[in-house]
Motif scaffolding. Structure first.
Motif, PDB file in Angstrom:
ATOM      1  N   ILE A 128      47.455  37.956  -4.178  1.00 36.56           N
ATOM      2  CA  ILE A 128      48.349  38.343  -5.267  1.00 36.56           C
ATOM      3  C   ILE A 128      47.753  39.547  -5.998  1.00 36.56           C
ATOM      4  N   ASP A 129      48.524  40.621  -6.131  1.00 38.11           N
ATOM      5  CA  ASP A 129      47.994  41.801  -6.823  1.00 38.11           C
ATOM      6  C   ASP A 129      48.563  41.980  -8.228  1.00 38.11           C
ATOM      7  N   ALA A 130      49.547  41.171  -8.596  1.00 39.57           N
ATOM      8  CA  ALA A 130      50.067  41.186  -9.966  1.00 39.57           C
ATOM      9  C   ALA A 130      50.603  39.797 -10.293  1.00 39.57           C
ATOM     10  N   ALA A 131      50.033  39.163 -11.298  1.00 42.75           N
ATOM     11  CA  ALA A 131      50.456  37.826 -11.714  1.00 42.75           C
ATOM     12  C   ALA A 131      51.144  37.928 -13.073  1.00 42.75           C
ATOM     13  N   ILE A 132      52.437  37.620 -13.106  1.00 42.42           N
ATOM     14  CA  ILE A 132      53.245  37.751 -14.319  1.00 42.42           C
ATOM     15  C   ILE A 132      53.135  36.471 -15.142  1.00 42.42           C
ATOM     16  N   GLY A 133      52.769  36.595 -16.410  1.00 38.33           N
ATOM     17  CA  GLY A 133      52.615  35.437 -17.283  1.00 38.33           C
ATOM     18  C   GLY A 133      53.489  35.519 -18.519  1.00 38.33           C
ATOM     19  N   PHE A 149      50.515  45.608 -18.958  1.00 38.65           N
ATOM     20  CA  PHE A 149      49.778  45.568 -17.703  1.00 38.65           C
ATOM     21  C   PHE A 149      48.303  45.374 -18.054  1.00 38.65           C
ATOM     22  N   SER A 150      47.754  44.204 -17.740  1.00 41.82           N
ATOM     23  CA  SER A 150      46.384  43.874 -18.099  1.00 41.82           C
ATOM     24  C   SER A 150      45.509  43.888 -16.849  1.00 41.82           C
ATOM     25  N   HIS A 151      44.643  44.875 -16.762  1.00 43.23           N
ATOM     26  CA  HIS A 151      43.803  45.058 -15.585  1.00 43.23           C
ATOM     27  C   HIS A 151      42.727  43.977 -15.491  1.00 43.23           C
ATOM     28  N   ARG A 152      42.501  43.451 -14.305  1.00 42.24           N
ATOM     29  CA  ARG A 152      41.422  42.504 -14.037  1.00 42.24           C
ATOM     30  C   ARG A 152      40.544  43.072 -12.918  1.00 42.24           C
ATOM     31  N   ASP A 153      39.220  42.967 -13.091  1.00 41.68           N
ATOM     32  CA  ASP A 153      38.313  43.529 -12.095  1.00 41.68           C
ATOM     33  C   ASP A 153      38.248  42.651 -10.847  1.00 41.68           C
ATOM     34  N   ASP A 154      37.360  43.010  -9.898  1.00 46.89           N
ATOM     35  CA  ASP A 154      37.330  42.272  -8.638  1.00 46.89           C
ATOM     36  C   ASP A 154      36.723  40.884  -8.779  1.00 46.89           C
ATOM     37  N   PHE A 155      36.258  40.539  -9.996  1.00 45.15           N
ATOM     38  CA  PHE A 155      35.836  39.170 -10.294  1.00 45.15           C
ATOM     39  C   PHE A 155      36.930  38.415 -11.057  1.00 45.15           C
ATOM     40  N   GLY A 156      38.060  39.061 -11.265  1.00 47.05           N
ATOM     41  CA  GLY A 156      39.159  38.450 -12.001  1.00 47.05           C
ATOM     42  C   GLY A 156      38.975  38.464 -13.497  1.00 47.05           C
ATOM     43  N   GLN A 157      38.002  39.227 -13.994  1.00 47.83           N
ATOM     44  CA  GLN A 157      37.659  39.208 -15.410  1.00 47.83           C
ATOM     45  C   GLN A 157      38.406  40.285 -16.195  1.00 47.83           C
ATOM     46  N   TRP A 158      38.573  40.010 -17.466  1.00 47.51           N
ATOM     47  CA  TRP A 158      39.296  40.894 -18.395  1.00 47.51           C
ATOM     48  C   TRP A 158      38.324  41.514 -19.380  1.00 47.51           C
ATOM     49  N   ASP A 159      38.398  42.826 -19.545  1.00 48.55           N
ATOM     50  CA  ASP A 159      37.564  43.527 -20.511  1.00 48.55           C
ATOM     51  C   ASP A 159      38.466  44.053 -21.624  1.00 48.55           C
ATOM     52  N   PRO A 160      38.425  43.433 -22.817  1.00 42.46           N
ATOM     53  CA  PRO A 160      39.322  43.880 -23.898  1.00 42.46           C
ATOM     54  C   PRO A 160      39.064  45.307 -24.359  1.00 42.46           C
ATOM     55  N   LYS A 161      37.894  45.846 -24.033  1.00 42.06           N
ATOM     56  CA  LYS A 161      37.577  47.230 -24.427  1.00 42.06           C
ATOM     57  C   LYS A 161      37.993  48.248 -23.366  1.00 42.06           C
ATOM     58  N   ASN A 162      38.523  47.760 -22.269  1.00 37.66           N
ATOM     59  CA  ASN A 162      38.919  48.649 -21.177  1.00 37.66           C
ATOM     60  C   ASN A 162      40.400  48.464 -20.866  1.00 37.66           C
ATOM     61  N   GLN A 163      41.221  48.701 -21.895  1.00 38.37           N
ATOM     62  CA  GLN A 163      42.668  48.568 -21.742  1.00 38.37           C
ATOM     63  C   GLN A 163      43.288  49.945 -21.541  1.00 38.37           C
ATOM     64  N   PHE A 181      46.242  42.665 -11.459  1.00 34.79           N
ATOM     65  CA  PHE A 181      46.765  42.786 -12.820  1.00 34.79           C
ATOM     66  C   PHE A 181      47.402  41.480 -13.255  1.00 34.79           C
ATOM     67  N   ARG A 182      47.296  41.190 -14.546  1.00 35.71           N
ATOM     68  CA  ARG A 182      48.154  40.199 -15.192  1.00 35.71           C
ATOM     69  C   ARG A 182      49.193  41.007 -15.982  1.00 35.71           C
ATOM     70  N   VAL A 183      50.420  40.580 -15.932  1.00 28.35           N
ATOM     71  CA  VAL A 183      51.499  41.322 -16.582  1.00 28.35           C
ATOM     72  C   VAL A 183      52.245  40.378 -17.516  1.00 28.35           C
ATOM     73  N   PHE A 184      52.527  40.859 -18.735  1.00 33.42           N
ATOM     74  CA  PHE A 184      53.109  39.995 -19.769  1.00 33.42           C
ATOM     75  C   PHE A 184      54.390  40.622 -20.339  1.00 33.42           C
ATOM     76  N   PRO A 185      55.536  40.347 -19.697  1.00 30.30           N
ATOM     77  CA  PRO A 185      56.798  40.996 -20.084  1.00 30.30           C
ATOM     78  C   PRO A 185      57.287  40.638 -21.482  1.00 30.30           C
ATOM     79  N   GLY A 299      38.822  35.019 -16.762  1.00 26.15           N
ATOM     80  CA  GLY A 299      39.944  35.008 -15.814  1.00 26.15           C
ATOM     81  C   GLY A 299      41.061  34.075 -16.156  1.00 26.15           C
ATOM     82  N   TYR A 300      41.074  33.521 -17.400  1.00 25.86           N
ATOM     83  CA  TYR A 300      42.134  32.616 -17.843  1.00 25.86           C
ATOM     84  C   TYR A 300      43.472  33.371 -17.858  1.00 25.86           C
ATOM     85  N   PHE A 301      44.556  32.627 -17.984  1.00 25.71           N
ATOM     86  CA  PHE A 301      45.899  33.207 -17.917  1.00 25.71           C
ATOM     87  C   PHE A 301      46.055  34.427 -18.815  1.00 25.71           C
TER      88      PHE A 301
END
Length: 301
Positions: A128-133, A149-163, A181-185, A299-301
């Motif tokens: 999955i390359d984009a998970a819509i939440g 569009f919330s970018h996640r690295d190859d470990f599935g982690q989110w960096d709030p300073k890298n938006q 990516f996690r995507v939040f419409p 890597g949470y939702f």
């Protein structure tokens, strides 16, 4: 010449549908994260409208903790059958059997955090390359930092300073191999917007959201559902109360409120009067001041 005006809900709906269509346009293997809660139900409804009369062109992903409300599972299965879409289930039980995660112990034990590993494994397995939440910025301060569009690295982690910037609703979905990516419409929606939209569109939701009699235990200023997974503390007792749930999650951490709101109209009136966040009754958010952000970074939702 006729001018066409959109009301508030129509603007939010149009924005969300635009975002969902952008996902399908930019990504190869998108999916919708489906919890069975009202927000993921609304996102699924929006996806249905976005591609009607065709079917939703992506699967739904549900992370099954094994500690779910039976009502939520029944609702999920009925909706998937009605929509005719693929359902991908990630099992926390299976993650436990494989030794990927370890069961928590103690009175406050929960499988909520264990979902992170199961979700990331499911995303990797199905590429999955984009998970819509269905997360919204008004829910919690960590979610207020999130972009569409919330970018996640190859470990599935989110960096709030890298938006990434999203000027003029231009979304950058470029990624390296292994990233997603996690995507939040519905980021810009409020709880009241969600309920007004559910009422306007006559969207079916689980009965848990409506006031009903249930066996519960009072703990940490909320009513927790009595279940085989809840261990009573000294002095606690199971009571019968008329309650409803403002938000749904794992049965062990989802608290209810005493309420008489047994119709959508009454829920809207109740929500308009409350001054507490809907996640105020979630046990997983009470573990620390930064509980949500800490989980999201992993890597949470």
């Amino acid at each position: 010449m006729h001018k066409y005006y959109l009301n508030h809900l129509q603007e939010l709906e149009s924005e969300a549908i635009f975002v969902i269509r952008e996902v399908v346009a930019q990504f190869d293997r998108p999916a919708i994260l489906f919890s069975g809660g009202k927000d993921s139900i609304v996102v699924t409804h929006l996806a249905k409208k976005a591609f009607w009369p065709a079917k939703i062109p992506m699967p739904l992903i549900h992370i099954d903790t094994g500690h779910n409300f039976p009502e939520t599972m029944d609702f999920r299965d009925n909706l998937v059958e009605a929509l005719g879409v693929q359902l991908i289930v990630g099992s926390v039980e299976e993650s436990l059997r494989k030794g990927r995660v370890k069961e928590e112990t103690g009175l406050n034990a929960s499988r909520n955090a264990l979902q992170i590993t199961t979700l990331l494994d499911t995303i990797e397995e199905h590429k999955i390359d984009a998970a819509i939440g269905g997360a919204r910025r008004d829910e919690e301060k960590a979610r207020a930092k999130e972009r569409f569009f919330s970018h996640r690295d190859d470990f599935g982690q989110w960096d709030p300073k890298n938006q990434r910037p999203e000027l003029w609703n231009i979304f950058n979905g470029r990624k390296h191999q292994g990233e997603h990516f996690r995507v939040f419409p519905i980021s810009n929606w409020t709880e009241m917007d969600v309920w007004n939209y559910i009422m306007q569109q006559n969207i079916q939701i689980p009965s848990l959201y409506f006031a009903h009699e249930r066996e519960v235990v009072y703990r940490d200023n909320t009513w927790l559902p009595a279940s085989e997974f809840l261990t009573l503390r000294e002095g606690e007792a199971v009571e019968k109360r008329i309650i409803r749930f403002r938000t749904l999650g794992d049965i062990t951490i989802t608290g209810g409120i005493e309420s008489e709101a047994n119709t959508l109209e009454k829920i809207v009136n109740e929500v308009s009067a409350v001054r507490s966040t809907e996640r105020g009754n979630r046990g997983d958010d009470k573990r620390s001041e930064t509980a949500m952000e800490d989980r999201k970074k992993l890597g949470y939702f």
